[in-house]
Design an enzyme around this catalytic site. Sequence first.
Site, PDB file in Angstrom:
ATOM      1  N   MET A  28      37.355  35.580  33.391  1.00 43.29           N
ATOM      2  CA  MET A  28      38.348  34.648  33.201  1.00 43.29           C
ATOM      3  C   MET A  28      39.056  34.151  34.621  1.00 43.29           C
ATOM      4  O   MET A  28      40.107  33.554  34.817  1.00 43.29           O
ATOM      5  CB  MET A  28      39.532  35.126  31.949  1.00 43.29           C
ATOM      6  CG  MET A  28      39.154  35.384  30.975  1.00 43.29           C
ATOM      7  SD  MET A  28      40.391  35.093  29.692  1.00 43.29           S
ATOM      8  CE  MET A  28      41.498  36.443  30.141  1.00 43.29           C
ATOM      9  N   GLY A  29      38.240  34.506  35.399  1.00 40.55           N
ATOM     10  CA  GLY A  29      38.645  34.277  37.064  1.00 40.55           C
ATOM     11  C   GLY A  29      39.909  35.026  37.438  1.00 40.55           C
ATOM     12  O   GLY A  29      40.260  36.136  36.831  1.00 40.55           O
ATOM     13  N   LEU A  31      39.799  36.507  40.287  1.00 45.12           N
ATOM     14  CA  LEU A  31      39.096  37.897  40.688  1.00 45.12           C
ATOM     15  C   LEU A  31      39.570  38.461  41.451  1.00 45.12           C
ATOM     16  O   LEU A  31      40.444  38.376  42.412  1.00 45.12           O
ATOM     17  CB  LEU A  31      37.341  37.091  41.105  1.00 45.12           C
ATOM     18  CG  LEU A  31      36.897  36.203  40.388  1.00 45.12           C
ATOM     19  CD1 LEU A  31      35.418  35.808  40.795  1.00 45.12           C
ATOM     20  CD2 LEU A  31      36.495  36.688  38.812  1.00 45.12           C
ATOM     21  N   HIS A  32      39.209  39.852  41.326  1.00 44.94           N
ATOM     22  CA  HIS A  32      39.606  41.076  42.036  1.00 44.94           C
ATOM     23  C   HIS A  32      38.566  41.715  42.407  1.00 44.94           C
ATOM     24  O   HIS A  32      37.334  41.732  41.525  1.00 44.94           O
ATOM     25  CB  HIS A  32      40.845  41.832  41.677  1.00 44.94           C
ATOM     26  CG  HIS A  32      40.731  42.087  40.169  1.00 44.94           C
ATOM     27  ND1 HIS A  32      39.728  43.010  39.788  1.00 44.94           N
ATOM     28  CD2 HIS A  32      41.367  41.700  39.178  1.00 44.94           C
ATOM     29  CE1 HIS A  32      40.034  43.111  38.318  1.00 44.94           C
ATOM     30  NE2 HIS A  32      40.725  42.273  38.059  1.00 44.94           N
ATOM     31  N   GLY A  34      37.503  44.703  40.982  1.00 45.67           N
ATOM     32  CA  GLY A  34      37.021  45.139  39.655  1.00 45.67           C
ATOM     33  C   GLY A  34      35.803  44.042  39.108  1.00 45.67           C
ATOM     34  O   GLY A  34      34.734  44.398  38.907  1.00 45.67           O
ATOM     35  N   HIS A  35      36.213  42.900  39.276  1.00 45.96           N
ATOM     36  CA  HIS A  35      35.217  41.924  38.949  1.00 45.96           C
ATOM     37  C   HIS A  35      34.250  41.931  39.807  1.00 45.96           C
ATOM     38  O   HIS A  35      32.908  41.723  39.433  1.00 45.96           O
ATOM     39  CB  HIS A  35      35.812  40.268  38.830  1.00 45.96           C
ATOM     40  CG  HIS A  35      36.905  40.122  38.066  1.00 45.96           C
ATOM     41  ND1 HIS A  35      38.320  40.150  38.399  1.00 45.96           N
ATOM     42  CD2 HIS A  35      36.793  39.910  36.715  1.00 45.96           C
ATOM     43  CE1 HIS A  35      39.117  39.954  37.537  1.00 45.96           C
ATOM     44  NE2 HIS A  35      38.364  39.824  36.327  1.00 45.96           N
ATOM     45  N   SER A 184      43.882  44.441  37.765  1.00 49.37           N
ATOM     46  CA  SER A 184      43.718  43.480  36.660  1.00 49.37           C
ATOM     47  C   SER A 184      44.321  42.210  37.007  1.00 49.37           C
ATOM     48  O   SER A 184      45.238  42.252  38.092  1.00 49.37           O
ATOM     49  CB  SER A 184      44.688  44.003  35.606  1.00 49.37           C
ATOM     50  OG  SER A 184      45.128  42.941  34.698  1.00 49.37           O
ATOM     51  N   SER A 185      43.957  41.230  36.724  1.00 53.96           N
ATOM     52  CA  SER A 185      44.532  39.597  37.071  1.00 53.96           C
ATOM     53  C   SER A 185      45.748  39.400  36.694  1.00 53.96           C
ATOM     54  O   SER A 185      46.641  38.928  37.422  1.00 53.96           O
ATOM     55  CB  SER A 185      43.498  38.711  36.284  1.00 53.96           C
ATOM     56  OG  SER A 185      42.194  38.821  36.541  1.00 53.96           O
ATOM     57  N   ARG A 186      46.364  40.365  35.760  1.00 51.39           N
ATOM     58  CA  ARG A 186      47.572  40.176  35.184  1.00 51.39           C
ATOM     59  C   ARG A 186      48.754  41.008  36.083  1.00 51.39           C
ATOM     60  O   ARG A 186      49.823  41.169  35.932  1.00 51.39           O
ATOM     61  CB  ARG A 186      47.826  40.694  33.734  1.00 51.39           C
ATOM     62  CG  ARG A 186      47.267  39.682  32.829  1.00 51.39           C
ATOM     63  CD  ARG A 186      47.368  39.821  31.325  1.00 51.39           C
ATOM     64  NE  ARG A 186      47.441  38.874  30.562  1.00 51.39           N
ATOM     65  CZ  ARG A 186      46.249  38.916  29.724  1.00 51.39           C
ATOM     66  NH1 ARG A 186      45.214  39.912  29.769  1.00 51.39           N
ATOM     67  NH2 ARG A 186      45.936  38.029  28.934  1.00 51.39           N
TER      68      ARG A 186
HETATM   69  P1  AMP Z   1      38.778  39.352  32.697  1.00 49.36           P
HETATM   70  O1  AMP Z   1      38.632  38.274  33.673  1.00 49.36           O
HETATM   71  O2  AMP Z   1      40.258  40.248  32.863  1.00 49.36           O
HETATM   72  O3  AMP Z   1      38.541  38.832  31.407  1.00 49.36           O
HETATM   73  O4  AMP Z   1      37.617  40.449  33.039  1.00 49.36           O
HETATM   74  C1  AMP Z   1      36.528  40.069  33.088  1.00 49.36           C
HETATM   75  C2  AMP Z   1      35.425  41.325  33.029  1.00 49.36           C
HETATM   76  O5  AMP Z   1      35.694  41.998  34.195  1.00 49.36           O
HETATM   77  C3  AMP Z   1      35.647  42.420  31.984  1.00 49.36           C
HETATM   78  O6  AMP Z   1      34.473  42.673  31.707  1.00 49.36           O
HETATM   79  C4  AMP Z   1      36.534  43.272  32.461  1.00 49.36           C
HETATM   80  O7  AMP Z   1      36.410  44.600  31.954  1.00 49.36           O
HETATM   81  C5  AMP Z   1      36.263  43.480  33.846  1.00 49.36           C
HETATM   82  N1  AMP Z   1      37.167  44.030  34.817  1.00 49.36           N
HETATM   83  C6  AMP Z   1      38.359  43.587  34.792  1.00 49.36           C
HETATM   84  N2  AMP Z   1      39.297  44.681  35.618  1.00 49.36           N
HETATM   85  C7  AMP Z   1      38.533  45.349  35.839  1.00 49.36           C
HETATM   86  C8  AMP Z   1      38.540  46.800  36.546  1.00 49.36           C
HETATM   87  N3  AMP Z   1      39.743  47.030  37.018  1.00 49.36           N
HETATM   88  N4  AMP Z   1      37.539  47.281  36.705  1.00 49.36           N
HETATM   89  C9  AMP Z   1      36.265  46.889  36.409  1.00 49.36           C
HETATM   90  N5  AMP Z   1      36.147  46.103  35.355  1.00 49.36           N
HETATM   91  C10 AMP Z   1      37.125  45.147  35.378  1.00 49.36           C
END
Ligand code: AMP
Length: 278
Positions: A28-29, A31-32, A34-35, A184-186
Amino acid sequence: MIKRCHTVAELNLLLGERKGTVGLVPTMGALHEGHLSLVRQALEACDQVVVSIFVNPTQFAPHEDFDSYPRTVESDMAMLAGLGDVIVFTPSRDEVYGEGDLPVDSYERPTFTLLCGGRRPHFFGGVCRVVYRLFKMVGPDKAYFGEKDYQQLQIIRQMCRDFDLDVDVVGCSLIRESDGLAMSSRNQYMTDQERATSIQIYAGLRAVREAFSNGDQSVASLRRCFQSKLTDPQWDLDYCEIVGPQTLNSRNSEAILGDRLIVAAVLGKTRLIDNCSI
Ligand code: AMP
């Protein structure tokens, strides 16, 4: 090199003849790291990598943060450009949902109501709706999801089995900040004070792992151990469960080696989720 497209037709032009393996990283953008760790894994294993950026309306309830969810496509593109050849797919809502209803729209599973599904009953249905459509639009051989969203990962695996989708779902390790907070993006919603408090979740996870490895298998006692680390009165604990790693069913009495400790708690306006194996 990085290339951006908005429609399936443009995406197919960029993918060309699809020689080799296509990897998809749905996001969902905002990005950090983790992404980016997912994208790096995709780049290592696949010949072509598509990163989708789409803030999916169907996984937000009306009172949730769909409108305020961070949208930072330009800086997301800059981060991805540093990684290698990536196709960034940023479809419109119409491109994703314009074709109307699909069988996946009424898909339900008992796991949708567990854990995060308790306070977010709409959530996993919405996730399946968008991931199914992204799979159909992109046609990936492999798709990368983070263990950060552990329940989501298991549900997507189940959806692939239930709909006979020929996609290899790759689970990727959870990436943390240096002080242990799950990225987390949040996280950017938190005040400085909340950010400092937020590491109590990781302290709780570590304490439970240690207690379990010292022989404490009692779920009630391990749960108390986690809660004892959330010392700030601001915390609103949603759940703290020890679950079977695939079934996501909560253990009631004793934890077993390989189980998953999975938690969610709200701090001010920010809902934090985290998990680890024990
Ligand atoms: P999101 O943009 O939050 O929907 O996340 C997109 C993808 O990135 C999902 O598969 C999440 O599980 C993964 N993701 C988000 N945060 C992390 C993180 N801290 N470590 C590993 N994967 C992550």
